[in-house]
Design an enzyme around this catalytic site. Structure first.
Site, PDB file in Angstrom:
ATOM      1  N   CYS A  79     -57.821  89.847 -13.525  1.00 34.49           N
ATOM      2  CA  CYS A  79     -55.863  89.486 -13.163  1.00 34.49           C
ATOM      3  C   CYS A  79     -55.457  87.581 -13.322  1.00 34.49           C
ATOM      4  CB  CYS A  79     -55.748  89.771 -11.192  1.00 34.49           C
ATOM      5  SG  CYS A  79     -54.350  89.255 -10.831  1.00 34.49           S
ATOM      6  N   CYS A 115     -50.994  92.043 -10.305  1.00 35.62           N
ATOM      7  CA  CYS A 115     -51.485  92.836 -11.166  1.00 35.62           C
ATOM      8  C   CYS A 115     -52.389  94.024  -9.992  1.00 35.62           C
ATOM      9  CB  CYS A 115     -53.093  91.467 -10.489  1.00 35.62           C
ATOM     10  SG  CYS A 115     -52.908  90.226 -11.347  1.00 35.62           S
ATOM     11  N   CYS A 190     -36.545  76.727  11.765  1.00 36.93           N
ATOM     12  CA  CYS A 190     -37.866  76.705  11.534  1.00 36.93           C
ATOM     13  C   CYS A 190     -38.120  75.490  12.547  1.00 36.93           C
ATOM     14  CB  CYS A 190     -38.755  76.192  10.310  1.00 36.93           C
ATOM     15  SG  CYS A 190     -38.405  78.071   8.811  1.00 36.93           S
ATOM     16  N   CYS A 193     -38.822  74.177  16.282  1.00 43.06           N
ATOM     17  CA  CYS A 193     -40.265  74.509  16.803  1.00 43.06           C
ATOM     18  C   CYS A 193     -41.333  73.760  16.167  1.00 43.06           C
ATOM     19  CB  CYS A 193     -40.591  75.906  17.194  1.00 43.06           C
ATOM     20  SG  CYS A 193     -39.828  77.489  18.449  1.00 43.06           S
ATOM     21  N   HIS A 194     -40.985  73.258  15.005  1.00 45.89           N
ATOM     22  CA  HIS A 194     -41.469  72.741  13.831  1.00 45.89           C
ATOM     23  C   HIS A 194     -41.266  70.994  13.374  1.00 45.89           C
ATOM     24  CE1 HIS A 194     -44.447  75.633  13.703  1.00 45.89           C
ATOM     25  NE2 HIS A 194     -43.655  76.513  13.864  1.00 45.89           N
ATOM     26  N   ARG A 238     -47.641  85.203   8.858  1.00 45.26           N
ATOM     27  CA  ARG A 238     -47.541  83.998  10.311  1.00 45.26           C
ATOM     28  C   ARG A 238     -46.160  83.944   9.914  1.00 45.26           C
ATOM     29  NH1 ARG A 238     -48.779  81.795  14.734  1.00 45.26           N
ATOM     30  NH2 ARG A 238     -46.803  81.570  14.758  1.00 45.26           N
ATOM     31  N   CYS A 242     -43.502  84.255  12.986  1.00 44.68           N
ATOM     32  CA  CYS A 242     -42.831  83.002  13.748  1.00 44.68           C
ATOM     33  C   CYS A 242     -40.766  83.621  13.678  1.00 44.68           C
ATOM     34  CB  CYS A 242     -42.058  82.096  13.081  1.00 44.68           C
ATOM     35  SG  CYS A 242     -43.978  80.673  13.462  1.00 44.68           S
TER      36      CYS A 242
END
Lengths: 281, 204
Positions: A79, A115, A190, A193-194, A238, A242
């Site tokens: 691969c 792959c 996003c 909060c960030h 993740r 979120c």
């Protein structure tokens, strides 16, 4: 040993109210500080490969990588993750990247799946339907294990996703626009909060991706073993998580949105030194 | 003058730090194509969550710092989007408001739609001095009722702010709780009481 350390960490976390962020280098005085210190201690205790349960997935991934499987009964050892067939060392540090053979920018997860399809002859539909292990101590899924293994082979490497190809640049720009895209029943993006340095939601510290050390500490620590879920988790998970907090429907696994956001955040994390799997809340 | 100050304030509070490091231009249509490819085959109610209304679209485009003219149009439109309690009363039950302020439940995939959504105010605001698990995305509302008083005008203002904060400030970070149907009119009255009622722990 492994079990004891994990349990100790779980206890430390529940004392802290289970609301903490263990994202690392973000020092800030807050009611969470004491609990942060406790957590730091337990993290140090279990940071060796013998006691971080995330390494079970690395081991499983290594076996899956080298085992002849699929309808073609071959391994994944040919691969090409961008550095040439079978070249694993440092490959994860340069992803997502553009692949001429697909004409697409791919992250580690989508490339490994590709792959599996093309080299091993797998029908990946079932994997794509349930890519994440259920929380609560279940073993990592095949794809989670493979990502953990591949990512681990970039340990000590510094994030160096160049993002120079026009398609890569497009994905970074797309990711940036998506980062600010507000939607759903809470009007979140996003950025909600960030978007600012040193912010918290309840007691959880939030990484601010325009702050290089936040972006680096964050991106260079995934995949991670999440104690609150007792599972190894990848960046795809993740982002799904979120979006779940944003009250959005489930975002498509390895969809263009997830890869664009990963490209954008990885670009911001340039220079971050990869140490995975880490262990987090 | 007021408008300029407000716009400057918006820009200061919300402008992302690194927009100066200009990324390659990407068209809104390209973004929406990616979104359509990433959330597929949804039932109508879920598709509605993915789609943006005009205000979300503008706030995303201007990264929450719209130019004054756009900001004014957003405020004017959102101001009209407030539905008022049928009984004309704005103060509900502060105890229920407190429970809702602490609850982050609701609206997430897998959450039981029959259970009440929480306002989750503590995610972003400090409120009662006894609750130390509060976030910092919004201003502290400690002792808010002592500052605002309990006049009819104050009650109405706070009600409108929670129902649809963008009727006051374009592209506010705060969810448009009433407008989005996330909290009911009764729940918003309870939240007003939690903030303003002299008996509420917020004002102790």
């Amino acid at each position: 040993m492994r079990t004891t350390a994990t349990m100790a960490l779980a206890v430390a976390l529940s004392i802290g109210g289970g609301l903490l962020d263990c994202g690392g280098a973000r020092a800030q005085s807050s009611p969470g500080d004491d609990a942060d210190k406790t957590l730091e201690k337990y993290r140090a205790m279990i940071s060796d490969p013998m006691s971080n349960p995330g390494y079970l997935a690395v081991d499983a991934g290594e076996a899956l990588w080298s085992m002849p499987r699929g309808t073609k009964n071959v391994s994944l050892e040919t691969c090409d993750l961008g550095e040439g067939p079978g070249k694993l060392d440092g490959a994860y540090a340069k992803m997502p990247r553009y692949f001429a053979d697909t004409g697409k920018v791919m992250d580690a997860e989508s490339r490994i799946l590709w792959c599996m399809e093309t080299i091993q002859g797998f029908d990946t539909a079932a994997i794509r339907k349930k890519p994440f292990a259920s929380s609560g101590g279940n073993p990592a899924t095949e794809i989670e294990s493979l990502v953990a293994f591949v990512a681990n082979r970039s340990n000590g490497h510094v994030y160096a996703a160049k993002m120079e190809h026009p398609k890569e640049r497009e994905m970074v720009a797309l990711g940036e626009a998506l980062f600010f895209r507000r939607a759903s029943v809470n009007d979140f993006s996003c950025q909600t909060c960030h978007g600012q340095e040193g912010q918290r939601i309840r007691l959880q510290k939030l990484p601010h991706f325009d702050t290089p050390k936040d972006a680096q500490a964050t991106m260079a620590s995934w995949p991670t073993y999440r104690v609150s879920q007792a599972s190894l988790r990848t960046m795809q998970h993740r982002l799904w998580d979120c979006y779940w907090q944003m009250r959005m429907p489930d975002v498509g696994y390895t969809s263009e949105v997830t890869i664009a956001l990963t490209a954008y955040l990885t670009k911001k994390a340039e220079g971050g030194k990869i140490e995975v799997p880490s262990i987090k809340r | 003058m007021i408008r300029t100050t407000l716009a400057a304030l918006c820009a200061a509070v919300f402008a992302p730090v690194a927009t100066a490091a200009a990324a390659d231009a990407i068209s809104p249509a390209r973004v929406e194509r990616a979104v359509a490819a990433s959330w597929r085959d949804l039932p109508a109610d879920m598709q509605a969550r993915v789609d943006q209304d005009e205000t979300m679209r503008l706030c995303s485009q201007y990264r929450n710092a719209p130019p004054p003219k756009v900001a004014k149009a957003i405020v004017a439109r959102e101001k009209k989007n407030v539905a008022y309690p049928a009984d004309g009363k704005f103060l509900g039950d502060w105890k229920k408001g407190q429970a809702s302020a602490l609850s982050g439940f609701g609206g997430r995939m897998g959450d039981d739609p029959k259970r009440a959504n929480g306002g989750n105010c503590y995610a972003c605001h400090q409120l009662a001095p006894t609750e130390i698990s509060y976030g910092t995305l919004g201003p502290s509302l400690l002792g808010y009722g002592k500052l605002k008083g309990t006049s009819e005008a104050a009650q109405k203002e706070v009600y409108e702010r929670i129902y649809n904060g963008q009727g006051t400030m374009a592209c506010s970070t705060m969810p448009r709780f009433g407008h989005n149907g996330f909290l009911t009119i009764e729940q918003i009255k309870d939240a007003v009481a939690f903030l303003l009622d002299p008996d509420s722990p917020v004002n102790k």
